[in-house]
Design a protein around this motif. Structure first.
Motif, PDB file in Angstrom:
ATOM      1  N   ASN A   1       0.817  -1.201   0.000  1.00 33.88           N
ATOM      2  CA  ASN A   1       0.000   0.000   0.000  1.00 33.88           C
ATOM      3  C   ASN A   1       0.858   1.261   0.000  1.00 33.88           C
ATOM      4  OD1 ASN A   1      -2.408  -1.423  -0.048  1.00 33.88           O
ATOM      5  ND2 ASN A   1      -2.511  -1.544   2.169  1.00 33.88           N
ATOM      6  N   VAL A   2       1.961   1.220   0.717  1.00 36.60           N
ATOM      7  CA  VAL A   2       2.847   2.383   0.766  1.00 36.60           C
ATOM      8  C   VAL A   2       3.365   2.689  -0.634  1.00 36.60           C
ATOM      9  CG1 VAL A   2       5.042   3.260   1.653  1.00 36.60           C
ATOM     10  CG2 VAL A   2       3.508   2.016   3.173  1.00 36.60           C
ATOM     11  N   LEU A   3       3.814   1.675  -1.346  1.00 35.42           N
ATOM     12  CA  LEU A   3       4.329   1.894  -2.697  1.00 35.42           C
ATOM     13  C   LEU A   3       3.239   2.372  -3.639  1.00 35.42           C
ATOM     14  CD1 LEU A   3       6.774  -1.092  -3.119  1.00 35.42           C
ATOM     15  CD2 LEU A   3       7.355   1.326  -2.860  1.00 35.42           C
ATOM     16  N   GLY A   4       2.055   1.836  -3.516  1.00 34.27           N
ATOM     17  CA  GLY A   4       0.945   2.290  -4.341  1.00 34.27           C
ATOM     18  C   GLY A   4       0.691   3.777  -4.160  1.00 34.27           C
ATOM     19  N   ARG A   5       0.762   4.239  -2.919  1.00 26.05           N
ATOM     20  CA  ARG A   5       0.571   5.670  -2.654  1.00 26.05           C
ATOM     21  C   ARG A   5       1.744   6.489  -3.179  1.00 26.05           C
ATOM     22  NH1 ARG A   5      -1.462   3.393   2.067  1.00 26.05           N
ATOM     23  NH2 ARG A   5       0.463   3.731   3.200  1.00 26.05           N
ATOM     24  N   ARG A   6       2.951   6.008  -2.983  1.00 26.47           N
ATOM     25  CA  ARG A   6       4.126   6.759  -3.425  1.00 26.47           C
ATOM     26  C   ARG A   6       4.183   6.916  -4.943  1.00 26.47           C
ATOM     27  NH1 ARG A   6       9.153   4.759   0.386  1.00 26.47           N
ATOM     28  NH2 ARG A   6       8.190   5.340   2.368  1.00 26.47           N
ATOM     29  N   PHE A   7       3.737   5.896  -5.653  1.00 28.20           N
ATOM     30  CA  PHE A   7       3.784   5.950  -7.116  1.00 28.20           C
ATOM     31  C   PHE A   7       2.434   6.313  -7.736  1.00 28.20           C
ATOM     32  CE2 PHE A   7       7.479   3.234  -6.230  1.00 28.20           C
ATOM     33  CZ  PHE A   7       8.426   3.870  -7.012  1.00 28.20           C
ATOM     34  N   ASP A   8       1.418   6.439  -6.917  1.00 27.94           N
ATOM     35  CA  ASP A   8       0.065   6.708  -7.390  1.00 27.94           C
ATOM     36  C   ASP A   8      -0.340   5.676  -8.449  1.00 27.94           C
ATOM     37  OD1 ASP A   8      -2.389   7.994  -7.391  1.00 27.94           O
ATOM     38  OD2 ASP A   8      -1.793   9.408  -8.959  1.00 27.94           O
ATOM     39  N   GLN A   9      -0.056   4.428  -8.129  1.00 29.44           N
ATOM     40  CA  GLN A   9      -0.345   3.294  -9.010  1.00 29.44           C
ATOM     41  C   GLN A   9      -0.863   2.141  -8.159  1.00 29.44           C
ATOM     42  OE1 GLN A   9       0.146   2.928 -12.449  1.00 29.44           O
ATOM     43  NE2 GLN A   9       0.528   5.125 -12.445  1.00 29.44           N
ATOM     44  N   HIS A 141      10.119 -11.677  10.495  1.00 31.86           N
ATOM     45  CA  HIS A 141       8.903 -10.908  10.248  1.00 31.86           C
ATOM     46  C   HIS A 141       9.118  -9.429  10.590  1.00 31.86           C
ATOM     47  CE1 HIS A 141       7.637 -15.098  10.684  1.00 31.86           C
ATOM     48  NE2 HIS A 141       6.832 -14.772   9.692  1.00 31.86           N
ATOM     49  N   PRO A 142       8.872  -8.545   9.615  1.00 32.29           N
ATOM     50  CA  PRO A 142       9.177  -7.126   9.801  1.00 32.29           C
ATOM     51  C   PRO A 142       8.294  -6.433  10.840  1.00 32.29           C
ATOM     52  CG  PRO A 142       8.881  -7.647   7.477  1.00 32.29           C
ATOM     53  CD  PRO A 142       8.426  -8.843   8.248  1.00 32.29           C
ATOM     54  N   THR A 143       8.900  -5.499  11.528  1.00 29.87           N
ATOM     55  CA  THR A 143       8.171  -4.562  12.376  1.00 29.87           C
ATOM     56  C   THR A 143       7.700  -3.426  11.471  1.00 29.87           C
ATOM     57  OG1 THR A 143      10.158  -3.267  12.784  1.00 29.87           O
ATOM     58  CG2 THR A 143       9.666  -5.041  14.366  1.00 29.87           C
ATOM     59  N   ASP A 144       7.069  -2.412  12.059  1.00 31.47           N
ATOM     60  CA  ASP A 144       6.699  -1.255  11.246  1.00 31.47           C
ATOM     61  C   ASP A 144       7.946  -0.574  10.685  1.00 31.47           C
ATOM     62  OD1 ASP A 144       7.410  -0.431  13.812  1.00 31.47           O
ATOM     63  OD2 ASP A 144       5.924   1.162  13.905  1.00 31.47           O
ATOM     64  N   ILE A 145       9.023  -0.571  11.429  1.00 29.36           N
ATOM     65  CA  ILE A 145      10.291  -0.011  10.934  1.00 29.36           C
ATOM     66  C   ILE A 145      10.796  -0.844   9.757  1.00 29.36           C
ATOM     67  CG2 ILE A 145      12.730   0.378  11.501  1.00 29.36           C
ATOM     68  CD1 ILE A 145      11.745   1.015  14.393  1.00 29.36           C
ATOM     69  N   GLY A 146      10.729  -2.153   9.879  1.00 31.00           N
ATOM     70  CA  GLY A 146      11.146  -3.031   8.797  1.00 31.00           C
ATOM     71  C   GLY A 146      10.316  -2.840   7.537  1.00 31.00           C
ATOM     72  N   MET A 147       9.012  -2.685   7.700  1.00 29.59           N
ATOM     73  CA  MET A 147       8.156  -2.453   6.534  1.00 29.59           C
ATOM     74  C   MET A 147       8.495  -1.123   5.866  1.00 29.59           C
ATOM     75  SD  MET A 147       6.544  -5.182   6.117  1.00 29.59           S
ATOM     76  CE  MET A 147       5.365  -4.754   4.862  1.00 29.59           C
ATOM     77  N   GLN A 148       8.851  -0.134   6.668  1.00 33.54           N
ATOM     78  CA  GLN A 148       9.259   1.154   6.099  1.00 33.54           C
ATOM     79  C   GLN A 148      10.561   0.991   5.317  1.00 33.54           C
ATOM     80  OE1 GLN A 148       7.326   4.032   6.453  1.00 33.54           O
ATOM     81  NE2 GLN A 148       8.653   4.680   4.805  1.00 33.54           N
ATOM     82  N   GLN A 149      11.491   0.197   5.856  1.00 30.47           N
ATOM     83  CA  GLN A 149      12.749  -0.063   5.152  1.00 30.47           C
ATOM     84  C   GLN A 149      12.488  -0.785   3.829  1.00 30.47           C
ATOM     85  OE1 GLN A 149      14.516  -1.733   8.881  1.00 30.47           O
ATOM     86  NE2 GLN A 149      16.388  -0.904   7.981  1.00 30.47           N
ATOM     87  N   TYR A 150      11.593  -1.759   3.867  1.00 29.94           N
ATOM     88  CA  TYR A 150      11.199  -2.451   2.639  1.00 29.94           C
ATOM     89  C   TYR A 150      10.675  -1.448   1.606  1.00 29.94           C
ATOM     90  CZ  TYR A 150      11.254  -7.564   3.223  1.00 29.94           C
ATOM     91  OH  TYR A 150      11.621  -8.878   3.325  1.00 29.94           O
ATOM     92  N   ALA A 151       9.718  -0.637   2.022  1.00 28.29           N
ATOM     93  CA  ALA A 151       9.103   0.329   1.105  1.00 28.29           C
ATOM     94  C   ALA A 151      10.154   1.289   0.545  1.00 28.29           C
ATOM     95  CB  ALA A 151       7.989   1.092   1.809  1.00 28.29           C
ATOM     96  N   ASP A 152      11.033   1.778   1.404  1.00 26.79           N
ATOM     97  CA  ASP A 152      12.077   2.709   0.942  1.00 26.79           C
ATOM     98  C   ASP A 152      13.006   2.042  -0.067  1.00 26.79           C
ATOM     99  OD1 ASP A 152      10.993   4.623   2.644  1.00 26.79           O
ATOM    100  OD2 ASP A 152      12.564   4.409   4.167  1.00 26.79           O
ATOM    101  N   ALA A 153      13.413   0.796   0.221  1.00 27.43           N
ATOM    102  CA  ALA A 153      14.321   0.081  -0.689  1.00 27.43           C
ATOM    103  C   ALA A 153      13.633  -0.212  -2.020  1.00 27.43           C
ATOM    104  CB  ALA A 153      14.803  -1.217  -0.031  1.00 27.43           C
ATOM    105  N   TYR A 154      12.394  -0.656  -1.953  1.00 29.92           N
ATOM    106  CA  TYR A 154      11.635  -0.902  -3.182  1.00 29.92           C
ATOM    107  C   TYR A 154      11.492   0.384  -3.991  1.00 29.92           C
ATOM    108  CZ  TYR A 154       9.854  -5.711  -2.985  1.00 29.92           C
ATOM    109  OH  TYR A 154       9.727  -7.071  -3.030  1.00 29.92           O
ATOM    110  N   GLU A 155      11.119   1.463  -3.321  1.00 30.20           N
ATOM    111  CA  GLU A 155      10.935   2.722  -4.044  1.00 30.20           C
ATOM    112  C   GLU A 155      12.217   3.144  -4.751  1.00 30.20           C
ATOM    113  OE1 GLU A 155       9.561   7.380  -3.500  1.00 30.20           O
ATOM    114  OE2 GLU A 155       9.964   6.186  -1.694  1.00 30.20           O
ATOM    115  N   LYS A 156      13.318   3.086  -4.042  1.00 27.72           N
ATOM    116  CA  LYS A 156      14.592   3.485  -4.637  1.00 27.72           C
ATOM    117  C   LYS A 156      14.914   2.620  -5.861  1.00 27.72           C
ATOM    118  CE  LYS A 156      19.443   4.236  -3.502  1.00 27.72           C
ATOM    119  NZ  LYS A 156      20.475   4.133  -2.467  1.00 27.72           N
TER     120      LYS A 156
END
Length: 171
Positions: A1-9, A141-156
């Motif tokens: 969901n984070v990536l969907g919002r960041r890319f508006d896709q 299993h990721p914490t909220d911090i881990g999920m943020q790291q995932y989203a940031d790495a994917y986005e980059k």
């Protein structure tokens, strides 16, 4: 969901709850999609070498990429390593060894596919995801911090694939 919002896709996840195992019927379903990018992030579900021997994991990966490439020759494919292999936070080192094993298979498969001429194939490494002791509850299993790291790495990585700039207003 984070990536969907960041890319508006829209982002569709078909491998939730441990079900992404590069099985042919699911790859067939993915092949029916008109996507801008295909992501195969299945190593966390294929790390058990007693159930999935190396040859099986390697063949599933190869078959999945080839199938996607045949039906979608211009769409980038992103392969993702198991992020747990970079940390030493698990109470059971055998799990860390399995995570590294799964990522090694992915790296080997990626290199082999590229060498055979597969184009627009990318890899997101565990190091790029950058998990640490704050990132998971149990080394997996990721914490909220881990999920943020995932989203940031994917986005980059996705922005690199599509050569777009980060939109800081969406973070």
């Amino acid at each position: 969901n984070v990536l969907g919002r960041r890319f508006d896709q829209p982002v569709v996840n078909l491998g939730f709850s441990g079900n992404g195992r590069l099985e042919a019927p699911l790859i067939d379903l993915i092949n029916e999609q008109d996507a801008s990018l295909f992501v195969l992030d299945c190593m966390p579900n294929l790390h058990d070498w007693e159930i999935y021997p190396k040859t099986e994991v390697a063949e599933r990966l190869r078959r999945s990429v080839i199938s996607l490439r045949e039906k979608h020759p211009l769409v980038p494919i992103l392969l993702v390593e198991h992020c747990g292999g970079t940390m030493n936070v698990s109470t059971d080192s055998s799990f860390i060894n399995r995570y590294r094993w799964a990522s090694d298979i992915l790296k080997e498969g990626y290199q082999s596919l590229v060498q055979t001429g597969v184009k627009k194939l990318f890899i997101l490494t565990a190091a790029e995801i950058g998990m640490n002791t704050e990132s998971t509850v149990d080394g997996t299993h990721p914490t909220d911090i881990g999920m943020q790291q995932y989203a940031d790495a994917y986005e980059k990585k996705i922005r690199t694939i599509f050569n777009t700039k980060t939109n800081t207003s969406t973070k």
